[in-house]
Design a protein around this motif. Structure first.
Motif, mmCIF file in Angstrom:
data_model
loop_
_atom_site.group_PDB
_atom_site.id
_atom_site.type_symbol
_atom_site.label_atom_id
_atom_site.label_comp_id
_atom_site.label_asym_id
_atom_site.label_seq_id
_atom_site.Cartn_x
_atom_site.Cartn_y
_atom_site.Cartn_z
ATOM 1 N N HIS A 112 36.036 35.902 47.787
ATOM 2 C CA HIS A 112 36.213 34.695 46.950
ATOM 3 C C HIS A 112 36.167 33.437 47.819
ATOM 4 O O HIS A 112 35.658 32.409 47.403
ATOM 5 C CB HIS A 112 37.509 34.769 46.141
ATOM 6 N N ALA A 152 36.208 42.195 41.229
ATOM 7 C CA ALA A 152 36.453 40.757 41.376
ATOM 8 C C ALA A 152 37.244 40.268 40.165
ATOM 9 O O ALA A 152 36.846 40.500 39.029
ATOM 10 C CB ALA A 152 35.124 40.020 41.491
ATOM 11 N N ILE A 194 36.168 33.226 41.217
ATOM 12 C CA ILE A 194 36.779 34.476 41.676
ATOM 13 C C ILE A 194 38.102 34.106 42.345
ATOM 14 O O ILE A 194 38.136 33.244 43.229
ATOM 15 C CB ILE A 194 35.875 35.200 42.689
#
Ligand SMILES: Nc1nc2c(c(=O)[nH]1)N[C@H]1C(S)=C(S)[C@@H](COP(=O)(O)OP(=O)(O)OC[C@H]3O[C@@H](n4cnc5c(=O)[nH]c(N)nc54)[C@H](O)[C@@H]3O)O[C@H]1N2
Ligand SMILES: Nc1nc2c(c(=O)[nH]1)N[C@H]1C(S)=C(S)[C@@H](COP(=O)(O)OP(=O)(O)OC[C@H]3O[C@@H](n4cnc5c(=O)[nH]c(N)nc54)[C@H](O)[C@@H]3O)O[C@H]1N2
Ligand SMILES: [Mo]
Length: 667
Positions: free
Chosen positions: A34, A3, A10
């Motif tokens: 995300h 990530a 994110i």
């Protein structure tokens, strides 16, 4: 997966090519994680229902209410009136969450979606081979070394299983490995198979018994293995004598010649593995189908050999929860082999007025209103609760019914781990929290501790924090949390040793492969796998079949997971509607064209979906999408069409993948 985080958010997900479990494969849900984590639809604060409407409240108030009401129900109706429901289990945190709390409160009612997922197969294999306790044991496919791969009721595609199989199977095909797929639907994997057997949903056991009939009759078994390691061979041989391929053709729709040909290929191409899946689990008879598959692996000599189905060792973990149930799960007498409480029996008890019946439930990581057969009867059961508590990331159809909803973190905001196993060994890997909990969400371990404190049972915990929980769980593996944090992923067990039974025998009462099950016989159940036509079929209910001439089954859209993520724009745009797949031969006489609004109706109810006219299904079988029906997703729940009154005698699975129906144009 990796990530990428900027300013506490994110921004991108990338693959981790070094990870032995994923090997750099990420499915679209992972790739858009995300969007899931930072979705504007995330639950922001606890929601308490007052006068029929949700109001945001602070955590202190929410925890006080939760503890007070759980305690009140327990005091009024006894500890077994408290039920913990956990849904689909992607890793140990969902297995562990709140289990210690409910046991500490004296409840023995730990339940969930397991009767539809893995327990049927687990119990079938366990009865034949003896396996380590759930969820660890199975006879797993060694794809790399097989000469024949049989995919039976499974769909190893990139979207549904971002695992090695999804690349290995096509590659092995290119190198001459043969592929047989047994599935009512022409899936992507069926489309590249040497043989596709479009079995009618719920009739696999008839097919399997006819394969066993052919293999035994033509003396194609691995004789030495059978003589030394199997019990009940003669009984099985006479049992399958009448199960001719011609008989099975009537039940399954697969031509007798194809059954014979496939039986010979299965018995003589070595090594052979069977990748059997969830397509066998969700029927009114499921455990016997799994037993049949297990027997086929054994009789053909493909058990625990390279390229066959192997018993693999996961990294050792601490037993958790550490407390034992004080009482017995509901219906333990009826389903003594079922680990925990079988949910269909729990829902029966919920609907009853018996003293001590379940009256409060915590749902963690599940959406039982949509995922269980027969939405109407689920709604009745949930409606009888005095207190429904739901821990969620999003507002769902189940959460809407709750008295209190607690916002959980997503997995990327809390600590977690996973154990993986393959023929090359077992690994532990760490899931780090990469961003702070969004809004006011809190990880389950902190919420569970806070409830345990309020309920006076905190002394019964072997951990205080999420870190201590994880460290406790992995301790027996010899890997410390510090090591896992520095390395991310640590190999714990070495490559598989084959034919372990030569030294250890099998973990069954007889120490052998049990073709004939004395354990089932003692329970008053059928000791040999016995075919029963599906309860909703022309054989069993001719009247119903005249009214509803199509066989319905359900599809899991790979772009989603079960009932999740229709609210994620990038995913939704790829699959915007709930659909029914229907063969041109069924569509035409009904005047149904492609992409039209249609009604699918069963004896339980009807739903509106879009038609997809395709030869990927077979004439007579329609395939309806599973997972729609959450607030705002504009789709209807397929489990309005399924029934929950027929159940497997060993594991109580319901026929979520088989119902009779009719399809009509709207208007
Ligand atoms: N007809 C039919 N029925 C089926 C199936 C089918 O194919 N057809 N499939 C069956 C199978 S195999 C299974 S496993 C079950 C699944 O049944 P369920 O587990 O009941 O369904 P899910 O949609 O997976 O529900 C999971 C819920 O957890 C929430 N969630 C996700 N992550 C988190 C988290 O980190 N914390 C918390 N607290 N919540 C989270 C999601 O928002 C979602 O609402 O359905 C079964 N039912
Ligand atoms: N993207 C995505 N991935 C997932 C999930 C998800 O919802 N979305 N769910 C996860 C979960 S909880 C599970 S349990 C696994 C399941 O993973 P698998 O075990 O691979 O199961 P499915 O993907 O449901 O594929 C089952 C196949 O069986 C077929 N089938 C249906 N009925 C029958 C039948 O009666 N006989 C036979 N022979 N075949 C039949 C279906 O057409 C389907 O192709 O997937 C996991 N992975
Ligand atoms: Mo599942």
């Amino acid at each position: 997966m990796l990530a990428h985080v900027e300013d506490g958010r994110i921004v991108k997900i990338a693959s981790d090519k070094t990870h032995p479990g994923s090997g750099g494969r990420v499915c679209s849900k992972g790739g858009f994680a995300h969007q899931i984590v930072h979705s504007p639809d995330r639950l922001k604060r606890p929601l308490l229902k007052r006068n029929g409407r949700f109001e945001e409240v602070g955590w202190d108030e929410a925890l006080d209410v939760a503890a007070d009401r759980l305690a009140a129900v327990r005091d009024r109706h006894g500890p077994d009136s408290l039920v913990l429901f956990r849904g689909h289990i992607p890793g140990p945190d969902v297995l562990d969450a709140y289990a210690q709390l409910f046991l500490a409160l004296g409840s023995s009612q730990l339940t969930g979606a397991a009767h539809l997922c893995h327990i049927p197969s687990y119990l079938g294999f366990h009865l034949v081979y003896g396996l380590d306790p759930y969820p660890i044991g199975s006879a797993l496919p060694d794809y790399d070394n097989a000469r024949l791969i049989v995919v039976w009721g499974a769909n190893p595609s990139r979207e549904t299983r971002a695992s090695k199989a999804t690349e290995t199977i096509p590659r092995a095909r290119g190198q001459g490995t043969r592929l047989i797929v047994i599935d009512p639907v022409r899936t992507d994997i069926a489309a590249i198979a040497d043989e596709w057997l479009p079995v009618r949903p719920g009739t696999d056991l008839a097919l399997g018994l006819a394969i066993l009939h052919t293999v035994i009759r033509e003396s194609l078994c691995e004789r030495e293995f059978v003589e030394r390691w199997c019990v009940g061979f003669d009984a099985l041989a006479s049992h399958v004598e009448p199960a001719t391929p011609e008989w099975a053709e009537q039940q399954t729709g697969i031509a007798a010649d194809q059954i014979r040909r496939v039986a010979r290929v299965i018995a003589t191409t070595k090594p052979m593995l069977i990748d059997s899946g969830n397509g066998l689990d969700m029927h009114a008879r499921s455990v016997d189908s799994a037993r049949m598959v297990a027997m086929l692996m054994a009789l053909t000599g493909n058990l625990d050999v390279p390229g066959g189905n192997c018993f693999l060792s996961h990294p050792p973990l601490a037993r958790y929860p550490t407390l034992e149930p004080r009482g017995r799960p509901i219906a333990a007498a009826q389903y003594p082999l079922f680990p925990g409480a079988a949910f269909p029996a729990v829902t029966d008890a919920m609907r009853s007025d018996a003293p001590g019946a379940p009256r409060a439930m915590l749902v963690y990581h599940g959406n039982p209103l949509l995922s269980n057969a027969n939405e109407r009867s689920m709604r009745q059961a949930l409606g009888k609760l005095e207190f429904l508590l739901v821990s969620e990331m999003f507002m769902t159809a189940t959460a809407e019914l709750a008295d209190l909803v607690l916002p959980d973190t997503s997995p990327l905001e809390r600590l977690g781990f996973k154990s993986h196993v393959g023929p090359d060994g077992g690994y532990l890997s760490l899931r780090r929290p990469v961003v702070e909990p969004v809004w006011e969400s809190r990880p389950w371990y902190d919420v569970e501790r806070a409830l345990a404190e309020r309920l006076g049972v905190v002394g019964q915990y072997p951990w205080k924090t999420g870190r201590e929980w994880l460290a406790f769980r992995i301790a027996p593996s010899g890997v410390s949390l510090a090591e896992l944090e520095s390395r991310g992923c640590v190999r714990v067990t070495g490559p598989v040793k084959h034919r372990k039974y030569l030294e250890q025998g099998f973990k069954t009462p007889s120490g052998k492969v049990e073709l004939y099950s004395e354990r089932l016989e003692e329970l008053g159940l059928e000791p040999l796998p016995t075919y029963h036509p599906p309860p909703e079929s022309a054989e069993v209910k001719p009247e119903l079949a005249r009214r509803y001439p199509l066989i319905g089954t359900t599809r899991r859209p790979g772009i989603y997971i079960h009932t999740r993520y229709r609210n994620i724009p990038e995913l939704r745009k790829r699959e915007p509607h709930a659909s029914v797949r229907i063969h041109p031969r069924d569509a035409e006489p009904r005047g149904v064209g492609d992409g039209e609004d249609v009604l699918v109706e069963s004896r339980e109810g009807q739903i509106r979906v879009k038609s997809v006219v395709t030869t990927d299904t077979q004439a007579g079988v329609v395939v309806v999408d599973f997972g729609w029906g959450n607030p705002g997703d504009d789709g209807e729940n397929v489990n309005r069409l399924t029934s929950d009154d027929s159940r497997d005698p060993v594991c109580s699975s319901t026929p979520n993948r088989r119902f009779l129906c009719e399809v009509r144009r709207v208007g």
